[in-house]
Design an enzyme around this catalytic site. Structure first.
Site, PDB file in Angstrom:
ATOM      1  N   GLY A  14     -37.949  23.528  32.686  1.00 52.85           N
ATOM      2  CA  GLY A  14     -37.974  24.754  33.483  1.00 52.85           C
ATOM      3  C   GLY A  14     -36.547  25.146  33.861  1.00 52.85           C
ATOM      4  O   GLY A  14     -35.572  24.715  33.236  1.00 52.85           O
ATOM      5  N   SER A  44     -42.768  27.031  31.285  1.00 52.55           N
ATOM      6  CA  SER A  44     -42.639  26.316  32.566  1.00 52.55           C
ATOM      7  C   SER A  44     -42.907  27.291  33.715  1.00 52.55           C
ATOM      8  O   SER A  44     -42.767  28.503  33.550  1.00 52.55           O
ATOM      9  CB  SER A  44     -41.226  25.751  32.708  1.00 52.55           C
ATOM     10  N   THR A  46     -41.275  28.271  36.183  1.00 51.28           N
ATOM     11  CA  THR A  46     -40.174  29.182  36.526  1.00 51.28           C
ATOM     12  C   THR A  46     -40.420  30.579  35.947  1.00 51.28           C
ATOM     13  O   THR A  46     -40.034  31.581  36.545  1.00 51.28           O
ATOM     14  CB  THR A  46     -38.834  28.617  35.985  1.00 51.28           C
ATOM     15  N   PHE A 117     -35.563  39.870  51.833  1.00 49.90           N
ATOM     16  CA  PHE A 117     -36.559  38.809  51.686  1.00 49.90           C
ATOM     17  C   PHE A 117     -36.765  38.159  53.042  1.00 49.90           C
ATOM     18  O   PHE A 117     -35.896  38.211  53.910  1.00 49.90           O
ATOM     19  CB  PHE A 117     -36.077  37.775  50.641  1.00 49.90           C
ATOM     20  N   GLN A 231     -45.423  24.786  51.528  1.00 52.00           N
ATOM     21  CA  GLN A 231     -45.351  26.192  51.947  1.00 52.00           C
ATOM     22  C   GLN A 231     -46.585  26.979  51.510  1.00 52.00           C
ATOM     23  O   GLN A 231     -46.949  26.969  50.342  1.00 52.00           O
ATOM     24  CB  GLN A 231     -44.124  26.829  51.311  1.00 52.00           C
ATOM     25  N   HIS A 233     -47.744  30.693  51.062  1.00 51.78           N
ATOM     26  CA  HIS A 233     -47.197  32.048  50.936  1.00 51.78           C
ATOM     27  C   HIS A 233     -48.212  33.009  51.541  1.00 51.78           C
ATOM     28  O   HIS A 233     -49.408  32.866  51.314  1.00 51.78           O
ATOM     29  CB  HIS A 233     -46.982  32.347  49.445  1.00 51.78           C
ATOM     30  N   LEU A 243     -49.931  35.294  42.871  1.00 52.47           N
ATOM     31  CA  LEU A 243     -48.990  35.694  43.921  1.00 52.47           C
ATOM     32  C   LEU A 243     -48.689  37.188  43.882  1.00 52.47           C
ATOM     33  O   LEU A 243     -48.463  37.755  42.819  1.00 52.47           O
ATOM     34  CB  LEU A 243     -47.682  34.928  43.693  1.00 52.47           C
ATOM     35  N   GLU A 246     -43.128  38.447  47.628  1.00 50.15           N
ATOM     36  CA  GLU A 246     -42.545  38.885  48.899  1.00 50.15           C
ATOM     37  C   GLU A 246     -41.673  40.127  48.691  1.00 50.15           C
ATOM     38  O   GLU A 246     -41.420  40.891  49.618  1.00 50.15           O
ATOM     39  CB  GLU A 246     -41.687  37.741  49.441  1.00 50.15           C
ATOM     40  N   ARG A 277     -41.964  32.642  55.855  1.00 48.58           N
ATOM     41  CA  ARG A 277     -43.338  32.540  55.362  1.00 48.58           C
ATOM     42  C   ARG A 277     -44.251  31.736  56.268  1.00 48.58           C
ATOM     43  O   ARG A 277     -45.433  32.036  56.386  1.00 48.58           O
ATOM     44  CB  ARG A 277     -43.325  31.916  53.972  1.00 48.58           C
ATOM     45  N   HIS A 345     -48.149  27.325  47.828  1.00 45.49           N
ATOM     46  CA  HIS A 345     -47.212  27.962  46.904  1.00 45.49           C
ATOM     47  C   HIS A 345     -46.065  27.059  46.468  1.00 45.49           C
ATOM     48  O   HIS A 345     -45.684  27.022  45.310  1.00 45.49           O
ATOM     49  CB  HIS A 345     -46.655  29.203  47.609  1.00 45.49           C
ATOM     50  N   ARG A 380     -39.057  26.604  53.392  1.00 49.09           N
ATOM     51  CA  ARG A 380     -38.084  27.202  52.478  1.00 49.09           C
ATOM     52  C   ARG A 380     -38.060  28.711  52.672  1.00 49.09           C
ATOM     53  O   ARG A 380     -39.093  29.333  52.897  1.00 49.09           O
ATOM     54  CB  ARG A 380     -38.522  26.901  51.044  1.00 49.09           C
ATOM     55  N   ASN A 384     -34.681  31.272  47.689  1.00 50.08           N
ATOM     56  CA  ASN A 384     -33.690  30.187  47.659  1.00 50.08           C
ATOM     57  C   ASN A 384     -33.971  29.199  46.525  1.00 50.08           C
ATOM     58  O   ASN A 384     -33.066  28.498  46.085  1.00 50.08           O
ATOM     59  CB  ASN A 384     -33.682  29.404  48.986  1.00 50.08           C
TER      60      ASN A 384
HETATM   61  C1  FAD Z   1     -45.884  32.434  41.163  1.00 50.91           C
HETATM   62  C2  FAD Z   1     -44.573  31.935  41.661  1.00 50.91           C
HETATM   63  C3  FAD Z   1     -43.576  32.839  41.994  1.00 50.91           C
HETATM   64  C4  FAD Z   1     -42.348  32.369  42.464  1.00 50.91           C
HETATM   65  N1  FAD Z   1     -41.382  33.282  42.786  1.00 50.91           N
HETATM   66  C5  FAD Z   1     -40.175  32.837  43.196  1.00 50.91           C
HETATM   67  C6  FAD Z   1     -39.116  33.748  43.463  1.00 50.91           C
HETATM   68  O1  FAD Z   1     -39.242  34.973  43.294  1.00 50.91           O
HETATM   69  N2  FAD Z   1     -37.927  33.239  43.881  1.00 50.91           N
HETATM   70  C7  FAD Z   1     -37.730  31.903  44.053  1.00 50.91           C
HETATM   71  O2  FAD Z   1     -36.614  31.509  44.425  1.00 50.91           O
HETATM   72  N3  FAD Z   1     -38.721  31.019  43.786  1.00 50.91           N
HETATM   73  C8  FAD Z   1     -39.922  31.447  43.360  1.00 50.91           C
HETATM   74  N4  FAD Z   1     -40.907  30.533  43.093  1.00 50.91           N
HETATM   75  C9  FAD Z   1     -40.593  29.093  43.138  1.00 50.91           C
HETATM   76  C10 FAD Z   1     -39.767  28.716  41.913  1.00 50.91           C
HETATM   77  O3  FAD Z   1     -40.141  29.524  40.827  1.00 50.91           O
HETATM   78  C11 FAD Z   1     -39.964  27.260  41.517  1.00 50.91           C
HETATM   79  O4  FAD Z   1     -39.725  26.422  42.614  1.00 50.91           O
HETATM   80  C12 FAD Z   1     -38.989  26.869  40.396  1.00 50.91           C
HETATM   81  O5  FAD Z   1     -39.057  27.793  39.337  1.00 50.91           O
HETATM   82  C13 FAD Z   1     -39.282  25.465  39.890  1.00 50.91           C
HETATM   83  O6  FAD Z   1     -38.486  25.219  38.743  1.00 50.91           O
HETATM   84  P1  FAD Z   1     -38.366  23.763  38.161  1.00 50.91           P
HETATM   85  O7  FAD Z   1     -37.409  23.834  37.030  1.00 50.91           O
HETATM   86  O8  FAD Z   1     -38.119  22.804  39.235  1.00 50.91           O
HETATM   87  O9  FAD Z   1     -39.840  23.434  37.592  1.00 50.91           O
HETATM   88  P2  FAD Z   1     -40.786  24.185  36.550  1.00 50.91           P
HETATM   89  O10 FAD Z   1     -40.292  25.516  36.154  1.00 50.91           O
HETATM   90  O11 FAD Z   1     -42.146  24.071  37.126  1.00 50.91           O
HETATM   91  O12 FAD Z   1     -40.688  23.260  35.262  1.00 50.91           O
HETATM   92  C14 FAD Z   1     -41.185  21.943  35.236  1.00 50.91           C
HETATM   93  C15 FAD Z   1     -40.980  21.359  33.856  1.00 50.91           C
HETATM   94  O13 FAD Z   1     -41.333  19.992  33.852  1.00 50.91           O
HETATM   95  C16 FAD Z   1     -42.136  19.681  32.727  1.00 50.91           C
HETATM   96  N5  FAD Z   1     -42.995  18.534  33.077  1.00 50.91           N
HETATM   97  C17 FAD Z   1     -43.706  18.331  34.207  1.00 50.91           C
HETATM   98  N6  FAD Z   1     -44.367  17.161  34.143  1.00 50.91           N
HETATM   99  C18 FAD Z   1     -44.059  16.610  32.947  1.00 50.91           C
HETATM  100  C19 FAD Z   1     -44.448  15.399  32.279  1.00 50.91           C
HETATM  101  N7  FAD Z   1     -45.293  14.525  32.832  1.00 50.91           N
HETATM  102  N8  FAD Z   1     -43.955  15.166  31.040  1.00 50.91           N
HETATM  103  C20 FAD Z   1     -43.116  16.055  30.441  1.00 50.91           C
HETATM  104  N9  FAD Z   1     -42.724  17.205  31.034  1.00 50.91           N
HETATM  105  C21 FAD Z   1     -43.188  17.469  32.266  1.00 50.91           C
HETATM  106  C22 FAD Z   1     -42.889  20.966  32.452  1.00 50.91           C
HETATM  107  O14 FAD Z   1     -43.304  21.013  31.104  1.00 50.91           O
HETATM  108  C23 FAD Z   1     -41.819  22.017  32.770  1.00 50.91           C
HETATM  109  O15 FAD Z   1     -41.006  22.242  31.639  1.00 50.91           O
HETATM  110  C24 FAD Z   1     -42.131  30.979  42.610  1.00 50.91           C
HETATM  111  C25 FAD Z   1     -43.126  30.086  42.273  1.00 50.91           C
HETATM  112  C26 FAD Z   1     -44.342  30.550  41.824  1.00 50.91           C
HETATM  113  C27 FAD Z   1     -45.407  29.547  41.514  1.00 50.91           C
END
Ligand code: FAD
Length: 565
Positions: A14, A44, A46, A117, A231, A233, A243, A246, A277, A345, A380, A384
């Site tokens: 992600g 992912s 994200t 925001f 959190q 939302h 969702l 916001e 939130r 969320h 959060r 952010n």
């Molecule tokens: C609907 C929604 C809207 C959002 N909007 C916003 C926003 O506007 N602004 C903001 O700041 N935040 C927002 N957020 C929060 C933010 O998007 C997330 O916190 C952030 O994108 C998480 O990114 P990450 O890279 O940590 O994980 P993710 O993007 O969830 O990626 C996780 C990765 O880990 C891999 N993985 C997991 N478990 C395993 C496993 N066992 N084996 C192999 N691979 C695995 C998955 O395949 C994936 O590639 C939003 C969240 C949601 C749900």
């Protein structure tokens, strides 16, 4: 057994994982990087981020102000040194992403646009319409393809981590396409597996957000931190939990109760709908309790009204809001208010790291939603966390590449590998009487009903008892599907085991925190109690199960005060 070696392994593709992989490739081009993801990286979670990414990019803004907003938003539980580092680094990461092709929305004068925001004192959320995550993830993915030293293992599921002594040494993964098993060894590892809100029945999270990384790390002795903080939302669509960003309130949307009143004036007149939130979600719960909400087949809800923005602005700034409202609620927000209710969320807690992303297992770094650095504390601020993925994803990549250059590859214990192989084979062969989806539903309902926005000792005790029983029932789940090709029943079984670990950590921490702070509201302890609880709670694996420990909060210059808006 196939053994696949590299210098650095990134677990998760992600926002945080991709940014970490790029950082390794850029800081140490000779290092070999393997990136493992259980889904194709651009799927992912994200990708579904909508509203935007926070950073100081305008002259009317300052690092001081973004730090203070984040710390106040966290109800003083954020580690302030981490927040300062985060705030100062975020703008660099935002500009850099633009150079890599991310099309930020612009103001008429051509400068990068920002929107309001919740909990932020000025407009500082940079966005790409309301599809920010999609554009960010695409830009990161394309950038990562530039580096041949990053090798992708897409649709591989990590089932276990291995350490040798104090050091992280390898992991076990299954190729979902054909069921092949492999051990990945490396000198350093970055955990970026995302959050865990699928433990709740009503949530905004993709199916894959099952807390795998938190459970995997906990199992090899990494500490978890702040696990009680989840959190909610304020604006999820009833039934689906999809969702409504916001950004809709940032652009001027209102919340209305069944009397047509903007009820936020009763709770937070200075900020109204743009409060943080936790406060807005609790206000909706109060309206529901007071009988001023609408009743629907999927529970009580309030209205989010954006009609006054007009069709042109809605199509320009919030096209996805209109699309999902039409598709999933059969409502056109140009003409009708949108029904919304609070929805699980984002997971504030996660794998405990220092401000440079190191966990307490040497050679294992964590970034993104799986990690708890912590800049979020008990609540959060929206927008952010995309910035957190870039800032700490980059930092984790830099740290992992430094560590990999100073250390040697370890030999993973053959006995442990055989043990995991045996465990996986036995899971496939299980013929237990329990049903996977029933156990999962029961966990999600327990968490939602007893460990939601408002908590108390009696319900938390009942939740703990239920989760421990569900862990026993998990052991008796039988698999109907024995195939080796994309066997989602099998991966769901692994994911459920992880979610039950996360749920237990959440409930135990929530029970121990006898105060109300940020997203954690205890009706039996309604006040914040800095004397006893201005501290993090760590969850560690002991001989007989989970152990809770205290961990100090780092305060640099913002002394805790009453959280006022
Ligand atoms: C609907 C929604 C809207 C959002 N909007 C916003 C926003 O506007 N602004 C903001 O700041 N935040 C927002 N957020 C929060 C933010 O998007 C997330 O916190 C952030 O994108 C998480 O990114 P990450 O890279 O940590 O994980 P993710 O993007 O969830 O990626 C996780 C990765 O880990 C891999 N993985 C997991 N478990 C395993 C496993 N066992 N084996 C192999 N691979 C695995 C998955 O395949 C994936 O590639 C939003 C969240 C949601 C749900």
């Amino acid at each position: 057994m196939q053994i696949i070696d590299s210098d650095v392994v990134i677990i998760g593709g992600g926002g945080a994982g991709l940014r970490a992989a790029i950082a390794v490739a850029e800081t140490a081009p000779d290092l070999k990087v393997n990136m493992i993801s259980k889904v194709y990286p651009v799927r992912s979670h994200t990708v579904s981020a909508e509203g935007g990414i926070a950073g100081v990019v305008k002259e009317d803004d300052s690092f001081e102000s973004h730090c203070f907003d984040t710390i106040r938003g966290s109800d003083y539980l954020a580690d302030q040194d981490a927040v300062e580092f985060f705030v100062e680094d975020a703008p660099k990461r935002i500009y850099e992403l633009e150079e890599w092709g991310c099309p930020w929305s612009r103001f008429e004068d051509g400068t990068i646009a920002v929107r309001a925001f919740g909990g932020m004192s000025v407009k500082r959320t940079v966005y790409a319409a309301d599809k920010t995550g999609f554009y960010m993830l695409s830009a990161l993915w394309e950038r990562s393809l530039k580096y041949p030293q990053i090798k992708n293992y897409d649709e591989w599921h990590v089932t276990r981590l291995f350490r040798v002594g104090e050091k992280m040494a390898g992991l076990y993964a299954i190729n979902l396409k054909n069921g092949e098993h492999a051990v990945f060894r490396a000198k350093a590892f970055v955990l970026s597996t995302g959050g865990a809100c699928r433990i709740f029945s009503f949530n905004t999270n993709g199916n894959i957000k099952t807390g795998d990384g938190m459970a995997l790390a906990y199992n090899i002795g990494a500490s978890l931190k702040d696990m009680e903080f989840v959190q909610f939302h304020p604006t999820g669509l009833p039934h689906t939990g999809i969702l409504i960003t916001e950004g809709a309130r940032g652009e001027g949307g209102y919340l209305l109760n069944n009397k047509g009143e903007r009820f936020m004036k009763e709770y937070l007149p200075a900020k109204m709908e743009l409060g943080p939130r936790d406060i807005v979600s609790r206000s909706i719960v109060s309206e529901i309790k007071a009988g001023r909400a609408f009743k629907g087949p999927y529970g009580s809800y309030v209205h989010l009204d954006i009609r006054h923005l007009g069709e042109k602005k809605i199509m320009e700034r919030l096209p996805l809001v209109r699309e999902v409202a039409l598709e999933f609620a059969h409502i056109d927000p140009v003409h009708e208010p949108i029904p919304v209710m609070p929805v699980a969320h984002y997971y504030m807690g996660g794998v405990h790291t220092d401000k440079e992303t190191a966990t307490n297992v040497s050679g294992l770094y964590a970034a993104g939603e799986v990690a708890c650095v912590t800049i979020n504390g008990s609540n959060r601020l929206g927008s952010n966390s995309l910035a957190e993925c870039l800032v700490f994803g980059n930092a984790a990549g830099v740290q992992a590449s430094r560590f990999a250059q100073e250390t040697a590859l370890q030999t993973v214990s053959e006995a442990e590998v055989r043990d995991e192989e045996r465990r996986i084979t036995q899971l496939y062969e299980r013929n237990g009487a329990e049903n996977l989806s029933k156990v999962r539903e029961s966990m999600q309902r327990t968490m939602h009903e007893l460990v939601g926005i408002e908590r108390n000792e009696k319900e938390l005790e009942a939740a703990l008892d239920a989760i421990l029983k569900l862990q026993e029932r998990w052991k008796r789940i039988g698999l109907q599907d024995k195939s080796k090709t994309f066997n989602t029943e099998f991966t769901s079984l692994l994911e459920l085991e992880n979610m039950l670990v996360v749920s237990e950590a959440c409930v135990r921490s929530a029970l121990a925190r006898e105060e109300s702070r940020g997203s954690h509201t205890r009706s039996d302890f309604p006040a914040r109690d800095d004397k006893n609880f201005l501290k993090h709670l760590l969850v560690e694996r002991g001989a007989d199960g989970m152990i809770l420990k205290d961990h100090p909060v780092t305060i640099t210059k913002w002394q805790p005060q009453e959280r006022k808006y």
